[in-house]
Design a protein around this motif. Structure first.
Motif, short mmCIF file in Angstrom:
data_model
loop_
_atom_site.label_atom_id
_atom_site.label_comp_id
_atom_site.label_asym_id
_atom_site.label_seq_id
_atom_site.Cartn_x
_atom_site.Cartn_y
_atom_site.Cartn_z
N HIS A 51 3.57 1.40 5.45
CA HIS A 51 3.96 1.83 4.34
C HIS A 51 2.56 2.54 4.41
N GLY A 52 2.35 3.54 3.87
CA GLY A 52 1.37 4.19 3.83
C GLY A 52 1.30 5.07 1.81
N SER A 53 0.32 4.94 1.22
CA SER A 53 0.66 6.33 -0.44
C SER A 53 -1.00 7.02 0.14
N VAL A 61 9.43 -7.76 13.21
CA VAL A 61 9.68 -6.98 12.94
C VAL A 61 8.66 -5.52 12.78
N LEU A 91 6.33 -3.71 0.59
CA LEU A 91 6.77 -4.73 1.34
C LEU A 91 7.19 -6.59 1.27
N ALA A 93 6.13 -12.69 4.78
CA ALA A 93 4.65 -11.77 4.23
C ALA A 93 4.60 -10.56 3.05
N HIS A 94 4.59 -9.99 2.05
CA HIS A 94 4.52 -9.32 1.12
C HIS A 94 3.68 -8.61 1.08
N THR A 95 3.87 -7.24 0.59
CA THR A 95 2.90 -6.75 -0.08
C THR A 95 3.33 -6.04 -1.64
N PHE A 96 2.57 -5.51 -2.24
CA PHE A 96 2.90 -5.33 -3.76
C PHE A 96 1.63 -4.49 -4.31
N PRO A 97 0.77 -3.74 -4.04
CA PRO A 97 0.17 -3.02 -4.37
C PRO A 97 0.59 -1.41 -5.49
N TYR A 98 -0.05 -1.68 -6.22
CA TYR A 98 0.42 -0.28 -7.60
C TYR A 98 -0.92 0.01 -7.40
N GLU A 103 -6.32 5.84 -0.63
CA GLU A 103 -5.73 5.40 0.04
C GLU A 103 -4.87 4.75 0.38
N HIS A 104 -3.41 4.30 0.32
CA HIS A 104 -3.12 2.72 1.13
C HIS A 104 -2.21 3.24 2.12
N GLU A 105 -2.58 1.37 2.48
CA GLU A 105 -1.79 1.48 4.26
C GLU A 105 -1.68 0.40 4.64
N ALA A 106 -0.40 0.25 4.64
CA ALA A 106 -0.25 -1.38 5.44
C ALA A 106 0.93 -1.60 6.50
N THR A 107 0.43 -2.68 6.65
CA THR A 107 1.63 -3.28 8.13
C THR A 107 1.58 -4.74 8.18
N THR A 108 2.86 -4.77 9.08
CA THR A 108 3.00 -6.15 8.74
C THR A 108 3.71 -6.10 10.32
N SER A 109 3.71 -7.37 11.12
CA SER A 109 4.47 -6.84 12.95
C SER A 109 3.58 -8.79 13.02
N SER A 139 2.33 5.25 -7.64
CA SER A 139 2.43 4.87 -6.62
C SER A 139 2.81 3.19 -6.25
N ILE A 146 9.07 -8.93 3.59
CA ILE A 146 9.61 -9.53 4.19
C ILE A 146 9.58 -10.78 5.12
N CYS A 189 7.02 -3.43 9.85
CA CYS A 189 7.16 -2.63 9.30
C CYS A 189 5.53 -2.07 8.81
#
Lengths: 440, 482
Positions: free
Chosen positions: A379-381, A375, A368, B403-408, B419-425, A364, A370, A377
């Motif tokens: 996401h969750g996995s 904004v 993001l 701001a960027h998020t690239f989780p594998y 569990e993975h969670e991310a927010t950008t604001s 998975s 951005i 934004c």
């Protein structure tokens, strides 16, 4: 593996035979696309986009690229009977294609639907290299290897267009039926266009029968939503272990348009790759992306989605769920891109996976990217086994283990199927999903 | 955006780098250029044994075969590796018997940086290894540490005095061929720290290394190796600064951690290399490979980092969870402003059974900076009951930053729970409004919100560092962050 050189020979043959029939524009478009494709060739696992899916075995040497329309056994009269056999709901407007070629159009009694134009795609292409669409994201999407190859080599295609300010009130069901083909690398195409303030619901079913042997379908779709248009789009993939599907869809949305996409990948195809690239090009647009992938043993289902927020005040919502059986591989790769101009974007993305067998492989990659500050934004996995307490609860009430597992799996997938608003489509999809759950 | 916010942004983007001074000191350089002679020169300068020279040369051969990575999310600037000097050291060779013999200029430099080298002046009980360009200047509290059997010295000394340990573990976590910069480091590494905690010992004080790049046109390639034997514990801190210069300087370090059975290593970094000026001129390229291995069962490695400096930060402190019941943690705050780039995150490789990992990453991006979290959580086919929790949040201040998020996430075992969670604001206007209403001005309000935002990570720092880190955050986001 298929070599670019082999493809080139085929391409030249195709160009020769197609030259007489098609206009110069289409020919130019084919040539440009092939040239771009051959610059990089097929993607390998070294390419970030194809990291988890190796296609070398899939594109084997035995595959042939047809250069002229395939012969279809089924006579025109057989169409109606075939539709019954394929469980096509009679109250929908049904379009049957066989091996990519338009075969039958069946309208329910009393329906006119004259605001919907159904035509052969060879007439024109929605977007060519020089149609002035300079958006980098759109360009990147239509320049992905399989999209390019499709543009260069496609033989058949379908185009649906709804007139402005009108609605098509019943679902339009396109059945892509594959039968009696062996060792074939088939390129098929669909173009959907909803003009200003138009509404359309499209259900695409991909069905292969057991007479297909070693078939790879490279299906490309281009979808355009003009201002204020709404389009509900469902892709239901029921293929067998001899049929593989690579699907690439590029969607462009103008302002205040609303696009809802459901991709339901059912088990038993050997390989399914879903590429979905959406560009929100107009303000106040909305996109829903819902996906369900049920991966059987030895199967690979790879979803690659990109939602590109290019203008302010757009919203997007994504939910992809996967059930992966032992030795199956399920992949989700989702990217939210927010352009510098796309202030007030609200984007949400969720991916959840349920491994059923010990060696289920799940990848998975929610991303993001951005570049605007105002904004929201998220996401969750998540990845995890069934809740043991829930399982225990059911077992304690005398429910057999298999049934309990099925019930909980059903609850897991329901979150996706419940997002289908149209009653008739929801039950069509739910039936198929339930059957698939029985077989997993 | 209100005027106040604009003023704050103005300040954020114009704040100065506090540690930008340089020290005038007689230096000795290796001639610029990267070749086998340079490597032989470094090795000879440090009178190294032959096995290490051969090891370096092997790494150099590997390096020649390596290619620059191309997957990153930023433009990698062209760097002329032949123009850099790979060895720079203060001429007056400091003998480490006593602090009195250390060049007073050097002592002054560290004093200015707030690093307590003088043991008498010590209040905090932190043992420090001070590395100035290519050499370790002084290591404090060595005797006291050696009483319990702890070895804390520069890696050059360790090579001479404890070759068996170095030979066994050097390159065992980060192999020479690991990546372009790790191969380069293996070939030309200059100095760094070495720590060995013997079986059953809980290190009585915080160990700390302070890195300072001073010389012009040189790169710093330090190498740190920490080994925690069975049932031991160590907390290690690392800090870094560099003078403000117009040229970009390369810092390509390798850090290897080895935790044996039941051992725990806590590694904290406050990275404040020179970030370049507000137009993005100059600054340090911080391309670092950091990796730890939980070799024994029940071992634990924890990385905490506060990244505020460097023009480009590119690092992924990772943990290989090889033993059963092992645990890996990663806590990070990365602050970027002006034209800084940070591409950082972690990798957690779950190999042993019942292993756990936890990732908390907080990014703050201001000005025209780009801040990316890139991480990998990998669960192998035999890693039953692996557990991971990841949270990465990004805060945007200003409309030209990213701001960027690239989780594998890669799992090959069905018992894994990930569990993975991310927010950008951006900072919520309602939050600021709430604080404004209670008589707190916007500047303080932003500060409070950011402090609350990063608190979860700062809490993980040892107290001495938490204070420093908080100060650093305040300076870095001066005006906007209380």
């Amino acid at each position: 593996m298929l070599q670019t050189d082999t493809l080139h020979t085929k391409f030249l043959e195709l160009v020769k035979s197609a030259e007489a029939q098609n206009g110069a524009t289409l020919l130019e478009s084919r040539q440009a696309a092939f040239k771009r494709f051959s610059n990089n060739g097929f993607p390998t696992i070294r390419s970030e986009q194809w990291k988890y899916s190796n296609i070398t075995g899939l594109l084997n040497d035995a595959l042939q690229v047809p250069v002229e329309p395939l012969a279809v056994k089924e006579t025109q009269d057989a169409g109606a009977a075939l539709l019954v056999k394929l469980h096509a709901p009679a109250e929908w407007l049904t379009i049957l294609t066989i091996n990519g070629k338009l075969h039958t159009i069946q309208r329910p009694t009393g329906s006119k639907e004259d605001n919907l134009q159904i035509s052969d795609v060879q007439d024109f292409l929605l977007s060519t290299e020089d149609d002035g669409d300079n958006d980098t994201v759109v360009q990147q999407a239509i320049n992905k290897p399989f999209s390019l190859l499709n543009r260069a080599l496609f033989l058949h295609g379908l185009q649906l267009e709804v007139k402005a300010n009108s609605q098509v009130n019943i679902p339009v069901h396109i059945i892509h039926y594959y039968t009696g083909i062996e060792n074939t690398f088939l390129q098929t195409r669909l173009q959907l266009k909803a003009n200003k303030n138009a509404h359309l619901t499209v259900v695409e079913s991909f069905i292969a029968d057991s007479s297909c042997k070693n078939v790879v379908v490279n299906h490309a779709a281009e979808t355009l939503l003009a201002a204020e248009a709404t389009l509900d789009h469902f892709l239901v993939q029921q293929l067998n272990e001899q049929t593989n599907l690579i699907l690439s869809e590029v969607v462009r949305q103008e302002q205040q348009s609303d696009y809802k996409n459901h991709v339901i990948s059912l088990p038993f195809a050997r390989f399914i790759r879903n590429n979905l690239d959406i560009a929100l090009k107009g303000t106040y647009s909305h996109t829903d992306m819902h996906g369900l992938y049920m991966v059987s043993p030895q199967q690979v289902i790879d979803n690659s989605t990109g939602i590109n927020h290019l203008r302010p005040n757009c919203t997007s919502n994504q939910l992809y769920k996967g059930i992966v059986a032992d030795k199956g591989t399920g992949t989700f790769n989702g990217r939210i891109y927010v352009h510098l101009d796309a202030q007030k974007t609200n984007a949400f993305q969720k991916n959840a996976n349920l491994p059923l067998g010990e060696h289920a492989v799940i990848n998975s990659k929610p991303q993001l990217e951005i570049y605007a500050d105002d904004v929201r934004c998220t996401h969750g996995s998540a990845l995890g086994q069934m809740n043991n307490q829930q399982l225990f609860y059911l077992l304690a009430r005398g429910i057999k283990q298999e049934i309990a597992v099925k019930l909980l799996s059903q609850a897991f997938v329901n979150e996706v199927t419940e997002t289908i608003e149209q009653e008739s489509i929801r039950s069509y999809v739910a039936d198929l999903v339930e059957k698939a759950l029985d077989q997993m | 955006m209100s005027n106040t916010s604009n003023d704050i942004l103005e300040k954020v983007t114009t704040g100065d780098y506090e540690y930008g001074f340089s020290t005038e000191i007689d230096m000795e350089y290796a001639p610029p250029g990267l070749n086998e002679e340079t490597i032989a020169f470094i090795s000879a300068k440090k009178s190294e044994p032959d096995w290490l020279l051969q090891w370096r040369l092997k790494a150099y051969k590997t390096f020649l075969k390596q290619q620059l990575p191309r997957w990153q999310n930023f433009e990698l600037p062209e760097m002329d590796l032949q123009a850099i000097s790979y060895y720079a050291a203060p001429k007056k060779k400091p003998e480490l018997k006593s602090l009195d013999e250390v060049d007073p200029e050097l002592l002054k430099t560290f004093e200015k940086l707030g690093i307590p080298l003088n043991e008498q002046k010590q209040l905090t009980g932190v043992a420090v290894d001070a590395v100035f360009d290519s050499v370790s200047v002084v290591t404090t509290f060595r005797e006291e540490l050696s009483k319990v059997g702890i070895i804390f010295c520069s890696i050059s000394e360790a090579i001479k005095e404890h070759p068996e340990l170095v030979q066994k573990y050097l390159g065992s976590v980060v192999p020479q061929s690991d990546n372009y910069y790790a191969a380069l480091n293996s070939a030309v590494f200059s100095d760094g720290s070495f720590v060995y905690i013997p079986e059953g010992v809980r290190c009585p004080m915080e160990l700390s290394t302070y890195f300072r790049i001073n010389a012009k046109n040189s790169g710093q390639f330090e190498r740190t190796l920490i080994i925690a034997d069975k049932n031991s514990y160590v907390s290690y801190l690392e800090g870094c600064t560099a003078p403000s210069r117009d040229e970009n300087q390369l810092h390509a370090a390798v850090v290897e951690l080895v935790a044996l059975e039941n051992a725990e290593i806590k590694y904290s970094t406050v990275q404040n290399w020179y970030p370049g000026d507000k137009d993005g001129k100059g600054g340090v390229y911080n391309f670092v490979t950091k990796r730890g291995i939980c070799l024994g069962n029940h071992s634990k490695i924890s990385w905490t980092q506060v990244e505020t400096g460097s023009a480009i930060t590119w690092k992924y402190p990772s943990v290989i969870l090889k033993g059963d019941y092992t645990s890996g943690e990663f806590y990070s705050v990365a602050v970027t402003r002006h034209k800084q780039v940070a591409d950082t995150g972690t990798k957690m490789y779950h190999i042993g059974k019942n292993s756990k990992s936890r990732i908390i990453s907080k990014g703050i991006s201001a000005g025209e900076a780009q801040n990316a979290y890139r991480g990998l959580v990998q669960v192998g086919p035999n890693a039953r009951n692996a557990r991971n929790y990841t949270q990465c949040d990004s805060l945007l201040i200003g409309d030209r930053c990213g701001a960027h998020t690239f989780p594998y996430i890669e799992s090959k075992n069905n018992t894994a729970q990930i569990e993975h969670e991310a927010t950008t604001s951006k900072i919520g206007e309602d939050q600021i409004f709430y604080l404004n209403q209670r008589g707190i001005d916007t500047e303080k309000a932003v500060g409070m919100i950011v402090n609350g935002y990063v608190k979860e990570v700062l809490e993980k720092l040892p107290m001495e560092f938490a204070v420093e880190a908080q100060k650093l955050l305040a300076i870095t986001l001066e005006g906007s962050v209380g």
